[in-house]
Design a protein around this motif. Structure first.
Motif, PDB file in Angstrom:
ATOM      1  N   LYS A  53     -27.094-149.973  22.978  1.00  0.00           N
ATOM      2  CA  LYS A  53     -26.611-150.174  21.615  1.00  0.00           C
ATOM      3  C   LYS A  53     -25.305-149.443  21.327  1.00  0.00           C
ATOM      4  O   LYS A  53     -24.689-149.644  20.281  1.00  0.00           O
ATOM      5  N   GLY A  54     -24.914-148.570  22.219  1.00  0.00           N
ATOM      6  CA  GLY A  54     -23.612-147.931  22.097  1.00  0.00           C
ATOM      7  C   GLY A  54     -23.500-146.795  21.109  1.00  0.00           C
ATOM      8  O   GLY A  54     -22.388-146.421  20.701  1.00  0.00           O
ATOM      9  N   PHE A  55     -24.622-146.209  20.705  1.00  0.00           N
ATOM     10  CA  PHE A  55     -24.551-145.073  19.787  1.00  0.00           C
ATOM     11  C   PHE A  55     -24.008-143.841  20.499  1.00  0.00           C
ATOM     12  O   PHE A  55     -24.386-143.556  21.640  1.00  0.00           O
ATOM     13  N   GLU A  56     -23.146-143.122  19.829  1.00  0.00           N
ATOM     14  CA  GLU A  56     -22.627-141.883  20.391  1.00  0.00           C
ATOM     15  C   GLU A  56     -23.639-140.762  20.192  1.00  0.00           C
ATOM     16  O   GLU A  56     -24.503-140.819  19.304  1.00  0.00           O
ATOM     17  N   ALA A  57     -23.510-139.732  21.020  1.00  0.00           N
ATOM     18  CA  ALA A  57     -24.484-138.633  21.021  1.00  0.00           C
ATOM     19  C   ALA A  57     -24.685-138.000  19.638  1.00  0.00           C
ATOM     20  O   ALA A  57     -25.831-137.760  19.241  1.00  0.00           O
ATOM     21  N   PRO A  58     -23.610-137.691  18.876  1.00  0.00           N
ATOM     22  CA  PRO A  58     -23.822-137.068  17.556  1.00  0.00           C
ATOM     23  C   PRO A  58     -24.690-137.922  16.628  1.00  0.00           C
ATOM     24  O   PRO A  58     -25.504-137.395  15.867  1.00  0.00           O
ATOM     25  N   VAL A  59     -24.515-139.240  16.681  1.00  0.00           N
ATOM     26  CA  VAL A  59     -25.308-140.138  15.836  1.00  0.00           C
ATOM     27  C   VAL A  59     -26.765-140.111  16.264  1.00  0.00           C
ATOM     28  O   VAL A  59     -27.678-140.023  15.428  1.00  0.00           O
ATOM     29  N   MET A  60     -26.997-140.168  17.575  1.00  0.00           N
ATOM     30  CA  MET A  60     -28.362-140.154  18.083  1.00  0.00           C
ATOM     31  C   MET A  60     -29.054-138.827  17.770  1.00  0.00           C
ATOM     32  O   MET A  60     -30.239-138.797  17.428  1.00  0.00           O
ATOM     33  N   ILE A  61     -28.313-137.741  17.859  1.00  0.00           N
ATOM     34  CA  ILE A  61     -28.882-136.433  17.540  1.00  0.00           C
ATOM     35  C   ILE A  61     -29.275-136.368  16.071  1.00  0.00           C
ATOM     36  O   ILE A  61     -30.341-135.855  15.710  1.00  0.00           O
ATOM     37  N   SER A  62     -28.427-136.909  15.200  1.00  0.00           N
ATOM     38  CA  SER A  62     -28.724-136.916  13.754  1.00  0.00           C
ATOM     39  C   SER A  62     -29.951-137.773  13.449  1.00  0.00           C
ATOM     40  O   SER A  62     -30.815-137.377  12.657  1.00  0.00           O
TER      41      SER A  62
END
Length: 221
Positions: A53-62
Motif C-alpha cells: 500500500k506504500g505507507f511510509e514508516a511514520p504513518v504506520m507507526i502512528s
C-alpha cells in the motif's frame, strides 16, 4: 447482581464447561498460541501496508500507536460491561460464567487465561472488515496495533496469574488485578493499564490498611 461473586477462588483443578468434548477442548488454550498467531498477523499487516500500500514508516507507526491505544479502551469496556454483565437471568448467568466467571473461580487455570485461537481469529476477521469499512487502507497499521495490544494484554494477564509479583514498575499491574480478584470485583477492570479506571473513576476505593488483603509472592497466594 454482579456476574461473579467475590469469594475465595479455587487454586487447583479445571472445571468442565461443556459436555461436548470438542467444545470443551476448545476452551483450553496454551498462552503461546495466540501470542504467536497475532504477532505474525500484525507483522503481515504492517508488511502489506508498507510494501503493497506504500505507507511510509511514520504513518504506520502512528496508525499502530492509535490501534494499540484504542485496544486499551476496548479491553476496559469489554471487561467491565460484557465480562461482568449482571446475571439477571439463568441464561445471562451461564454466559457470564462461561466467558469470565470461571476465571474468577479458577484464576490459576493457565489453560483458560486466553480466548481460544479459533474464536479470536473469527473476531479479528470481523474487526478487519469493520475497521476497513471506516478506515480504508489505514486498517493495516491500525489493526496491527490493536492485535499487538491484545497480545500484550494476554501476556500481562497470564503473567500476573502465573508468576511472582516483580519488584519493579510492573508491580502496579499485579496489585491492581489482585484487587479486582480478591477485594473489589466491581473495580480495577484494566489489566494491561489502569488508565481507563482513572478516567471512568473505577479505581479501587481507599481501604484501611488493617482490612487490606495481603499480597504474597503471586496474586493468587
Amino acid at each position: 447482581m454482579e456476574s461473579t461473586k467475590l469469594k475465595r477462588p479455587k487454586h487447583k483443578g479445571s472445571p468442565k464447561l461443556f459436555e461436548n468434548p470438542i467444545l470443551e477442548k476448545l476452551t483450553h488454550t496454551h498462552i503461546s498460541l495466540p501470542l504467536i498467531i497475532f504477532g505474525l498477523i500484525a507483522v503481515a499487516l504492517i508488511y502489506y501496508g508498507i510494501i503493497e500500500k506504500g505507507f511510509e514508516a511514520p504513518v504506520m507507526i502512528s496508525l499502530f500507536a492509535a490501534g494499540l491505544f484504542f485496544f486499551t479502551f476496548v479491553e476496559y469496556i469489554m471487561h467491565r460491561y460484557l465480562y461482568h454483565i449482571p446475571a439477571t437471568s439463568e441464561s445471562k448467568k451461564k454466559i457470564s460464567y462461561t466467558m469470565h466467571g470461571v476465571h474468577h473461580d479458577y484464576p490459576k487455570d493457565k489453560s483458560r487465561l486466553a480466548m481460544p485461537p479459533v474464536l479470536s481469529l473469527v473476531i479479528a476477521t470481523v474487526l478487519f472488515i469493520i475497521y476497513r469499512a471506516f478506515l480504508g487502507d489505514f486498517v493495516f497499521g491500525f489493526l496491527a496495533g490493536f492485535l499487538i495490544g491484545y497480545a500484550a494484554y494476554l501476556a500481562v494477564h497470564y503473567s500476573v496469574h502465573a508468576f511472582k509479583v516483580p519488584n519493579n514498575f510492573l508491580k502496579t499491574l499485579w496489585l491492581h488485578h489482585s484487587i479486582h480478584h480478591y477485594r473489589e470485583s466491581d473495580r480495577a477492570f484494566g489489566v494491561s493499564s489502569p488508565l481507563w479506571d482513572y478516567i471512568f473513576q473505577t479505581m479501587p476505593r481507599k481501604t484501611p490498611a488493617s482490612r487490606r488483603t495481603a499480597v504474597g509472592q503471586s496474586i493468587d497466594d
